[in-house]
Design an enzyme around this catalytic site. Structure first.
Site, PDB file in Angstrom:
ATOM      1  N   ARG A  61       0.815  -1.234   0.000  1.00 43.93           N
ATOM      2  CA  ARG A  61       0.000   0.000   0.000  1.00 43.93           C
ATOM      3  C   ARG A  61       0.838   1.269   0.000  1.00 43.93           C
ATOM      4  NH1 ARG A  61      -3.089  -3.178   3.617  1.00 43.93           N
ATOM      5  NH2 ARG A  61      -4.798  -4.112   2.463  1.00 43.93           N
TER       6      ARG A  61
ATOM      7  N   LYS B  37       1.523  11.356 -10.935  1.00 42.07           N
ATOM      8  CA  LYS B  37       0.731  10.424 -11.760  1.00 42.07           C
ATOM      9  C   LYS B  37       1.577   9.191 -12.025  1.00 42.07           C
ATOM     10  CE  LYS B  37      -2.325  13.390 -14.451  1.00 42.07           C
ATOM     11  NZ  LYS B  37      -2.654  13.816 -15.818  1.00 42.07           N
TER      12      LYS B  37
ATOM     13  N   GLU C 117       7.266  18.796 -24.582  1.00 42.21           N
ATOM     14  CA  GLU C 117       6.529  19.035 -23.325  1.00 42.21           C
ATOM     15  C   GLU C 117       6.827  20.438 -22.798  1.00 42.21           C
ATOM     16  OE1 GLU C 117       4.150  17.375 -21.866  1.00 42.21           O
ATOM     17  OE2 GLU C 117       4.358  15.263 -22.447  1.00 42.21           O
TER      18      GLU C 117
ATOM     19  N   LYS D 111       4.234  23.595 -13.086  1.00 43.00           N
ATOM     20  CA  LYS D 111       3.560  22.335 -12.761  1.00 43.00           C
ATOM     21  C   LYS D 111       3.281  22.232 -11.258  1.00 43.00           C
ATOM     22  CE  LYS D 111       3.200  17.500 -13.670  1.00 43.00           C
ATOM     23  NZ  LYS D 111       3.550  16.375 -14.517  1.00 43.00           N
TER      24      LYS D 111
ATOM     25  N   GLU E 191      -6.498  16.319 -10.671  1.00 45.47           N
ATOM     26  CA  GLU E 191      -6.999  16.736 -11.986  1.00 45.47           C
ATOM     27  C   GLU E 191      -8.515  16.905 -12.046  1.00 45.47           C
ATOM     28  OE1 GLU E 191      -4.546  15.320 -15.337  1.00 45.47           O
ATOM     29  OE2 GLU E 191      -6.418  15.064 -16.421  1.00 45.47           O
TER      30      GLU E 191
ATOM     31  N   ARG F 196      -5.605  21.300 -13.295  1.00 51.75           N
ATOM     32  CA  ARG F 196      -4.528  20.425 -13.802  1.00 51.75           C
ATOM     33  C   ARG F 196      -4.814  19.950 -15.232  1.00 51.75           C
ATOM     34  NH1 ARG F 196      -1.150  15.647 -10.581  1.00 51.75           N
ATOM     35  NH2 ARG F 196       0.260  15.249 -12.326  1.00 51.75           N
TER      36      ARG F 196
ATOM     37  N   ASN G  42      -2.884  19.253 -19.973  1.00 52.82           N
ATOM     38  CA  ASN G  42      -3.115  18.326 -21.090  1.00 52.82           C
ATOM     39  C   ASN G  42      -3.172  19.062 -22.430  1.00 52.82           C
ATOM     40  OD1 ASN G  42      -3.282  16.063 -19.464  1.00 52.82           O
ATOM     41  ND2 ASN G  42      -5.441  16.415 -19.018  1.00 52.82           N
TER      42      ASN G  42
ATOM     43  N   HIS H  54      -2.509  17.375 -25.736  1.00 50.83           N
ATOM     44  CA  HIS H  54      -2.382  15.936 -25.506  1.00 50.83           C
ATOM     45  C   HIS H  54      -3.467  15.091 -26.165  1.00 50.83           C
ATOM     46  CE1 HIS H  54       0.817  17.076 -22.870  1.00 50.83           C
ATOM     47  NE2 HIS H  54       1.039  15.833 -22.501  1.00 50.83           N
TER      48      HIS H  54
ATOM     49  N   HIS I  70      -1.960  12.295 -28.299  1.00 50.84           N
ATOM     50  CA  HIS I  70      -2.133  10.850 -28.087  1.00 50.84           C
ATOM     51  C   HIS I  70      -2.625  10.162 -29.357  1.00 50.84           C
ATOM     52  CE1 HIS I  70      -2.466  11.416 -23.471  1.00 50.84           C
ATOM     53  NE2 HIS I  70      -1.232  11.196 -23.855  1.00 50.84           N
TER      54      HIS I  70
ATOM     55  N   HIS J 200       6.881  10.509 -27.435  1.00 54.59           N
ATOM     56  CA  HIS J 200       5.705  11.121 -26.817  1.00 54.59           C
ATOM     57  C   HIS J 200       5.679  12.655 -26.952  1.00 54.59           C
ATOM     58  CE1 HIS J 200       2.539  11.628 -23.774  1.00 54.59           C
ATOM     59  NE2 HIS J 200       3.300  12.519 -23.193  1.00 54.59           N
TER      60      HIS J 200
HETATM   61  N1  LIG Z   1       3.415  10.534 -15.116  1.00 55.34           N
HETATM   62  C1  LIG Z   1       3.318  11.620 -15.858  1.00 55.34           C
HETATM   63  O1  LIG Z   1       2.887  12.674 -15.386  1.00 55.34           O
HETATM   64  C2  LIG Z   1       3.748  11.579 -17.296  1.00 55.34           C
HETATM   65  C3  LIG Z   1       3.841  12.766 -18.042  1.00 55.34           C
HETATM   66  C4  LIG Z   1       4.315  12.706 -19.346  1.00 55.34           C
HETATM   67  C5  LIG Z   1       4.677  11.483 -19.893  1.00 55.34           C
HETATM   68  N2  LIG Z   1       4.567  10.347 -19.153  1.00 55.34           N
HETATM   69  C6  LIG Z   1       4.967   9.048 -19.684  1.00 55.34           C
HETATM   70  O2  LIG Z   1       6.379   9.086 -19.902  1.00 55.34           O
HETATM   71  C7  LIG Z   1       6.705   8.155 -20.924  1.00 55.34           C
HETATM   72  C8  LIG Z   1       7.666   8.801 -21.886  1.00 55.34           C
HETATM   73  O3  LIG Z   1       8.830   9.145 -21.169  1.00 55.34           O
HETATM   74  P1  LIG Z   1      10.222   9.332 -21.914  1.00 55.34           P
HETATM   75  O4  LIG Z   1      10.023  10.185 -23.083  1.00 55.34           O
HETATM   76  O5  LIG Z   1      11.208   9.717 -20.887  1.00 55.34           O
HETATM   77  O6  LIG Z   1      10.490   7.865 -22.492  1.00 55.34           O
HETATM   78  P2  LIG Z   1      11.434   6.676 -22.029  1.00 55.34           P
HETATM   79  O7  LIG Z   1      11.370   6.454 -20.590  1.00 55.34           O
HETATM   80  O8  LIG Z   1      11.118   5.544 -22.921  1.00 55.34           O
HETATM   81  O9  LIG Z   1      12.880   7.231 -22.390  1.00 55.34           O
HETATM   82  C9  LIG Z   1      13.205   7.508 -23.718  1.00 55.34           C
HETATM   83  C10 LIG Z   1      14.463   6.774 -24.162  1.00 55.34           C
HETATM   84  O10 LIG Z   1      15.585   7.484 -23.696  1.00 55.34           O
HETATM   85  C11 LIG Z   1      16.449   6.601 -22.991  1.00 55.34           C
HETATM   86  N3  LIG Z   1      17.104   7.414 -21.970  1.00 55.34           N
HETATM   87  C12 LIG Z   1      16.503   8.055 -20.932  1.00 55.34           C
HETATM   88  N4  LIG Z   1      17.396   8.781 -20.280  1.00 55.34           N
HETATM   89  C13 LIG Z   1      18.582   8.628 -20.896  1.00 55.34           C
HETATM   90  C14 LIG Z   1      19.877   9.161 -20.682  1.00 55.34           C
HETATM   91  N5  LIG Z   1      20.144  10.041 -19.727  1.00 55.34           N
HETATM   92  N6  LIG Z   1      20.876   8.750 -21.520  1.00 55.34           N
HETATM   93  C15 LIG Z   1      20.607   7.889 -22.541  1.00 55.34           C
HETATM   94  N7  LIG Z   1      19.408   7.372 -22.798  1.00 55.34           N
HETATM   95  C16 LIG Z   1      18.402   7.740 -21.972  1.00 55.34           C
HETATM   96  C17 LIG Z   1      15.574   5.517 -22.481  1.00 55.34           C
HETATM   97  O11 LIG Z   1      16.297   4.344 -22.224  1.00 55.34           O
HETATM   98  C18 LIG Z   1      14.595   5.355 -23.640  1.00 55.34           C
HETATM   99  O12 LIG Z   1      15.157   4.548 -24.632  1.00 55.34           O
HETATM  100  C19 LIG Z   1       5.405   7.715 -21.557  1.00 55.34           C
HETATM  101  O13 LIG Z   1       5.091   6.421 -21.103  1.00 55.34           O
HETATM  102  C20 LIG Z   1       4.393   8.713 -21.028  1.00 55.34           C
HETATM  103  O14 LIG Z   1       3.096   8.171 -20.923  1.00 55.34           O
HETATM  104  C21 LIG Z   1       4.120  10.381 -17.867  1.00 55.34           C
END
Ligand SMILES: NC(=O)c1ccc[n+]([C@@H]2O[C@H](COP(=O)([O-])OP(=O)(O)OC[C@H]3O[C@@H](n4cnc5c(N)ncnc54)[C@H](O)[C@@H]3O)[C@@H](O)[C@H]2O)c1
Length: 340
Positions: A117, A139, A181, A211, A221, A225, A229, A232, A236, A248
């Site tokens: 939990r 999130k 972003e 943020k 949200e 909040r 989006n 988005h 998406h 993304h």
């Molecule tokens: N929780 C939230 O509020 C929120 C907000 C926006 C996006 N997201 C989520 O985040 C995800 C996308 O995140 P992302 O763009 O970071 O993708 P990701 O985690 O897949 O990272 C992108 C790529 O970069 C590589 N990488 C990351 N840091 C690195 C570094 N310092 N050096 C070399 N390689 C590195 C990773 O291994 C991966 O191949 C999606 O699943 C999305 O839904 C969540």
């Protein structure tokens, strides 16, 4: 070094710095148990196998590595992490560190939020997107067969440690994804103190300040909040049309173009924002007109119909009005086409 405080269901510090020297001072106090599980991905593990060496003195440190990529944010890895924590006899006062981009951050935080939990969680984001967005705000998520982020919780970390030196190894397209972003914050923030010219402590701070203020006011949200989006809903849909092969943040940046175009028609507004947008998109390396011609409107709308933001026969869109203020506007699905 810059520091921000976020006050929500948990109060925590976000440290923005260049290097790992402050980790012990800023984060170790929140890892009070004897065990720590570092959740990371295969790329990070390869590039930074020793990152936490000397940062977690007197702790038993365990690593759980998922394959890099969005497909890993799934139920199998989630169950894998849960079973790993049980196997290693993690108790309630032990903790998790997420070390990676948004994928690792989302699944790692979801795991931390549900194991017994909820156990302590420190986020060490490594991608630009995770630094400016996903590591902050609580999130958490995994994807289900029918869609992205369908399973998750709201769970704030106990601390976020942003080490900008990690960006040196981030691939260029992932850097651009992060800029996508950041572009969003430019529209969310009326003061527009966001520039895409230089990625530094100040830029990350400015984004996260926006943020943090919004999350403090509306953690779950219910209202404000939703403005985060912006771009988005279309973003998406573009992501899905590309079978998740386009990063993304790049999809969000394209989605912002659709949202601006939509807003112009909806409010009968001027073109100023759109031209600024087009020039900013050059920094992200995307030609919006090309993207706009490429995606079939009916296909986009078909995907948008199933968006989480649907309420009855309408979808909540975040639009920008003629005073350049963002607003959440319900638009009937049948009417979407005339605005894009
Ligand atoms: N929780 C939230 O509020 C929120 C907000 C926006 C996006 N997201 C989520 O985040 C995800 C996308 O995140 P992302 O763009 O970071 O993708 P990701 O985690 O897949 O990272 C992108 C790529 O970069 C590589 N990488 C990351 N840091 C690195 C570094 N310092 N050096 C070399 N390689 C590195 C990773 O291994 C991966 O191949 C999606 O699943 C999305 O839904 C969540």
């Amino acid at each position: 070094m810059k520091e921000l405080k976020l006050s929500a269901s948990k109060n925590y510090n976000i440290t923005i710095t260049d290097g790992k020297d402050l980790f012990i001072e800023k984060c170790l106090p929140y890892l009070s148990g004897e065990k720590v599980a570092v959740i990371t991905d295969s790329n990070l593990m390869k590039i930074y196998p020793d990152y936490f060496e000397k940062l977690l003195p007197n702790k038993k440190v365990f690593y759980y590595t998922i394959k890099a990529g969005e497909e890993s944010k799934d139920v199998n890895n989630y169950v894998g992490i849960m079973n790993y924590l049980v196997e290693k006899e993690f108790s309630r006062n032990d903790g998790v560190i997420t070390f990676g981009g948004g994928v690792v951050g989302d699944i790692g935080a979801f795991s931390a939020s549900t194991y017994m939990r909820g156990i302590n969680l420190i986020a060490v984001p490594t991608s630009l997107l995770a630094m400016v967005d996903s590591s902050v705000g609580g999130k958490t998520a995994i994807n289900l067969d029918k869609g992205k982020n369908l399973c998750g919780t709201f769970y704030q970390p106990n601390g976020v440690y942003i080490d900008l030196s990690l960006l040196k190894t981030l691939p260029d397209n992932e850097l651009k994804s992060g800029l996508g972003e950041i572009l969003k914050y430019k529209y969310v923030d009326g003061k527009k103190n966001i520039s895409l010219d230089k990625i530094d402590e100040e830029l990350i701070y400015n984004c996260l300040q926006i943020k943090a203020e919004i999350v403090a006011e509306d953690e779950r949200e219910g209202g404000k909040r939703k403005l985060l989006n912006f771009g988005h809903t279309f973003g998406h849909a573009v992501e899905k049309l590309n079978n998740f092969t386009l990063a993304h943040g790049i999809c969000v940046a394209i989605g912002i173009g659709y949202a601006l175009r939509f807003s112009e028609k909806y409010y009968n507004g001027g073109k100023e924002d759109f031209n600024t947008y087009l020039s900013l998109m050059q920094k992200i390396g995307v030609d919006f007109s090309e993207a706009y011609d490429k995606y079939d409107k009916d296909k986009l709308i078909e995907i948008i119909k199933y968006d989480k933001k649907r309420k009855g026969d309408a979808i909540d869109f975040v639009l920008i009005d003629n005073e350049k203020k963002l607003r959440v506007v319900p638009v009937k699905i049948d009417d979407i086409k005339e605005y894009i």
